[in-house]
Write an enzyme that holds these catalytic residues in place. Structure first.
Site, mmCIF file in Angstrom:
data_model
loop_
_atom_site.group_PDB
_atom_site.id
_atom_site.type_symbol
_atom_site.label_atom_id
_atom_site.label_comp_id
_atom_site.label_asym_id
_atom_site.label_seq_id
_atom_site.Cartn_x
_atom_site.Cartn_y
_atom_site.Cartn_z
ATOM 1 C CG ASN A 27 18.010 52.309 63.835
ATOM 2 O OD1 ASN A 27 18.348 51.749 63.052
ATOM 3 N ND2 ASN A 27 19.294 53.088 64.518
ATOM 4 C CB SER A 28 12.625 53.436 66.860
ATOM 5 O OG SER A 28 13.288 54.464 67.508
ATOM 6 C CG LEU A 30 9.059 58.801 60.237
ATOM 7 C CD1 LEU A 30 7.873 58.883 59.248
ATOM 8 C CD2 LEU A 30 10.099 57.975 59.402
ATOM 9 C CG ASP A 102 22.137 57.402 61.765
ATOM 10 O OD1 ASP A 102 23.160 56.971 61.135
ATOM 11 O OD2 ASP A 102 21.528 57.003 62.961
ATOM 12 C CB THR A 125 17.196 52.918 68.657
ATOM 13 O OG1 THR A 125 16.036 53.926 68.378
ATOM 14 C CG2 THR A 125 16.914 51.643 69.011
#
Length: 257
Positions: A27-28, A30, A102, A125
């Site tokens: 989400n934020s 790599l 994920d 996150t």
């Protein structure tokens, strides 16, 4: 973690090792892994626009396996012709269409490494809690805002409160705080720990003796806090669950250990 450029100095000529790269688009950030056979040898994290020095030297030269929860970021990496994993690639049962890849990969990696049934807590996150039974069937789970997201949201949305960072959270805070920053840390941390304790205890009732594992960017600190807060809960910490799940797909769902 090695200080050399990711992927440097690792053998390519041993047929048993067969190097490949794993990329989990979160989400934020790599999340990268250099893998040989079914083992992640190096892992590292970059932002969405990594510098060239952060990219693996073998990118484009060895197979790339990719999973993503951010579709627009997936498009950025198509130039490297990755194998893009979807839920259909995973040997898990009862997954619903919007279930996060994920979570699925972490569940598969947990089950094949620690045994099914299993419960995996991913402290990213978003903090996710996901359980699978002995038949690799999704039992269910939950999604809560992660530690960092809660801290950031309180600071961003409430003018009177300071914005606190995760790197300020180095030890289990006092429960009964006497200043505003400490009160925020107390509320966020003990709120998350209370929720985790409830889910983990319920899982133990449903599946006595089943594996419970924590992973994710905040996984290590959460694991330490949980051990101190709830020492009677037997929970492991493993930072490589998603890539172990990828390795299982790469090797045809064979046991990892």
């Amino acid at each position: 973690m090695e200080t050399s450029k990711p992927g440097c100095g690792l053998a390519l000529d041993n047929d048993k090792q067969k190097p490949w790269l794993g990329l989990m688009i979160g989400n934020s950030r790599l999340h990268w892994a250099y893998c040989s056979g079914n083992a992640p040898l190096q892992t590292w994290v970059t932002d969405y626009n990594p510098k060239s020095a952060q990219l693996p030297v073998l990118l484009g030269k060895v197979p790339l396996m990719l999973a993503s929860v951010v579709p627009e970021q997936t498009e950025v990496w198509r130039v490297y012709q990755p194998k893009i994993l979807t839920l259909k690639n995973l040997p898990l049962v009862n997954l619903y269409p919007s279930f996060g890849i994920d979570r699925a990969l972490a569940g598969l990696g947990t089950g094949l490494t620690y045994g099914f049934p299993c419960l995996v807590v991913d402290g990213g996150t978003a903090l996710t809690i996901t359980g699978f039974d002995q038949d690799k069937k999704l039992v269910g789970g939950a999604i809560l805002p992660g530690l960092g997201l809660q801290l950031a949201t309180l600071g961003d949305r409430l003018a009177a409160l300071p914005k606190l960072e995760m790197d300020q959270l180095t030890e289990l805070p006092d429960r009964w705080a006497l200043d505003t920053p400490s009160a925020i840390f107390s509320g966020v941390v003990y709120g998350v720990l209370g929720a985790l304790q409830s889910y983990l205890q319920d899982w133990q009732k449903l599946f006595p003796g089943a594996a419970m594992v924590i992973t994710g960017g905040d996984g290590k600190i959460l694991h330490g806090f949980l051990k101190e807060h709830s020492p009677n809960l037997s929970v492991a910490w493993d930072d490589n669950l998603i890539f172990l799940g990828m390795a299982a797909i790469h090797h045809g769902d064979r046991p990892i250990c």
